[in-house]
Structures are given as C-alpha cells and as structure tokens.
Design an enzyme around this catalytic site. Sequence first.
Site, PDB file in Angstrom:
ATOM      1  N   CYS A  35      11.501  -3.763  -2.119  1.00 45.91           N
ATOM      2  CA  CYS A  35      10.694  -2.814  -1.340  1.00 45.91           C
ATOM      3  C   CYS A  35      11.352  -2.493   0.010  1.00 45.91           C
ATOM      4  O   CYS A  35      11.205  -1.395   0.522  1.00 45.91           O
ATOM      5  CB  CYS A  35       9.274  -3.312  -1.154  1.00 45.91           C
ATOM      6  SG  CYS A  35       9.172  -4.939  -0.400  1.00 45.91           S
ATOM      7  N   HIS A 308       5.586  -7.094   2.686  1.00 46.21           N
ATOM      8  CA  HIS A 308       5.866  -5.967   1.809  1.00 46.21           C
ATOM      9  C   HIS A 308       6.203  -4.759   2.669  1.00 46.21           C
ATOM     10  O   HIS A 308       5.621  -4.571   3.730  1.00 46.21           O
ATOM     11  CB  HIS A 308       4.633  -5.692   0.945  1.00 46.21           C
ATOM     12  CG  HIS A 308       4.815  -4.578  -0.037  1.00 46.21           C
ATOM     13  ND1 HIS A 308       5.855  -4.554  -0.948  1.00 46.21           N
ATOM     14  CD2 HIS A 308       4.111  -3.435  -0.246  1.00 46.21           C
ATOM     15  CE1 HIS A 308       5.755  -3.448  -1.683  1.00 46.21           C
ATOM     16  NE2 HIS A 308       4.724  -2.750  -1.258  1.00 46.21           N
TER      17      HIS A 308
END
Length: 351
Positions: A35, A308
Amino acid sequence: MPHAVPPPRTSIAGRRELESAKNGLCGLRNIGNTCFMNSVIQCLSHTTELTRFLRSHHGTRTGATKDQLILNEFAKLIQEMWTANVHSVTPVELKRAFSTKHRMYSDYNQQDAQEFLRFFLDSLHSALNSGVKGEMLNIDDNLSDNKKADLTWEWYARHENSLIRDLFVGQLKSTLKCTTCGNTSVTFDPFWDLSVPLPSSSRCKLDACLDLFIREEVLDGDEMPTCSKCKTRRKCTKSFTIQRFPKYLVIHLKRFSETRWSKLSNIVEFPTGDRELNMGSYGANLNSNVHYSLYAISNHMGSTAGGHYVALCKHPVSRKWHEFNDNIVSDALPENYLVSSSAYILFYERA
Ligand SMILES: [Zn+2]
C-alpha cells in the site's frame, strides 16, 4: 403529425470530456503490504506533467539499465491506469523491476512512503539523466548571493538533467552566521522535498511546520563550524530560505521518530484550495507571490508497526477528489475530508 423529438445530443468533444473524467480512476491491487507503493504511485499518477510524459514513453528492453527498466514498467502501468474502462491493475512488474535495483524492497514488508518516493524519483531521474559529470563547481566569493545561486543551479543542471529534475527539484539557500565576527556564508543545495517537523501542539497550521523548518538553528559545541574569517571553529547560526521553487512541491510531514518507534498524530491544517498555499514568505527573495494548489496526499493510518497507506488525489479533468485505497477508488469526496491526522506527504503544483 407530432413533432419528432430529436435524440439527446452530446458532441464528440463533450463525450470525450465525460470519458476522460473517468480515466485514471483506477485502483492498484495490493500484492502483499504494497500500500505504501500504491499510495505514492497514485500521487505521481495525478502529477499531470509527469503522466503526460509517461503516456507517450515507450522504452526498449535491450541494453536498458535497472533504472530504465523501472521507468519502462512505470510508463506501462501509467498507460494502463489512464486507459478507458480500466478499473484496477496489478503493479507486479513495477514492483519486480524496482526490487531488482533496490534490494531492501524485495520482500513484502511495509515500508515508508516518503523513503520510497525518494528512491523511486531518483531511479526515474537516473533513467532519463542526460547530464555530464566531472566539472568542478568554482564560484567567486565576491558575487552576489543570487548570482552564486544561479551559477550553482546551472552547474547542478549540467550534471543532473532530466524531466524529473525539471518537475520536482528546487533550490535551498542555507545561511551560516558567525556569532563572534558576524561573517555570513551561504550555500545552495537542491531539494527534492521539504521534510518539515511538527510542533508540539496537537493542532497547527502548515505555516507553523514550515516556520520550524526554516527557523534559525544554533550550531554550538561539537557542531561548531569553522568560520572562514575567524579561521577557527565558532558558534554559528544556520537558517534556510527557498531560493528556487519547484514546479511540484512535495512536503513531507515528519510524523515518525528517527527510529520509527513513535508516530505523531497532530492535525496539520494545510491549504487545500486552488492557489491557496503561498510560499512567498519562505523565499530567499522576499518579493514574489508563490502560489501552489494541492493535488494529492499520501495518508498513513494507524500506528507505526502496522498501519496502512491510501492516497487522496484530485482528478485533472473533473477536479474532484477521490480516495485510492489499493484497488478501491471512492466516489467524489467533500473537501473537508482532506485535512486529517493521517496526512503524511502533500503534493502541490505551482499555480
Ligand atoms: Zn567569525
């Protein structure tokens, strides 16, 4: 006989406009903790001039360096991402090409997005660099600061000559002042982004971070530089201003400690509208208005260990903001969604 109702008509140009407002709304599949990479690629994909170049770039495989292979894979990916009706792609070939050059990325661990951005831009620059190395920088100390800055920049540009440098690199002026004799000396260095510290308050404006970045710093004790006039080590002050502003200004909010053991979750209020960021007061020459518009944000959510990354990007045609969370692309977002404690890297375009 009733009037025939003419069919609704959309001009070809209008239809193309509608279609191109959807192009680029393309997710990137996560291939194992990637990510950080996906978030940065989305921000770069919304860097209009870079994407315009990449969409017409076709590299060859034969004789290509590792950096050129990275560039080629990136161009292929961008071309796919901006094709009509493509909703997600898998950046596996780009990841492979990048890991071949940068071994620390060959596993599937979470990495820092800003560090990745630096390595990535460096590879793209190296792939395109037509600069010639070897020449020494020789500058007459009696010249004006601005003349010194120009000569230093021209010298740098002869060594490092690529579209990537044209788009992202600016020039920083640092001024060292001896506290004993008052003598000042200036140096000019290129910068690819501004890494700004966060103040201790839990909420602040971006200006407060930029102020901390340029603020005068005292160099004392072990850090004392040698004063060229006193010919000995002296306590000095050091401060920064921006000599040359880049086309695309990348601001990195230093949320992580050096060891990455802790993360600051301050809310930094940064300008989000068109031409809303004025960097003029940070310039070495205090006369110009230097306006920037925000077009992308790399967000880091969660703690240091896990966490994230997503990207928020402004579409170049529709001018609407979307969130790119790996392969999922959101509908248009309201502008009050942009400032949050997750904002980590800000991308501004000079207006
Ligand atoms: Zn001195």
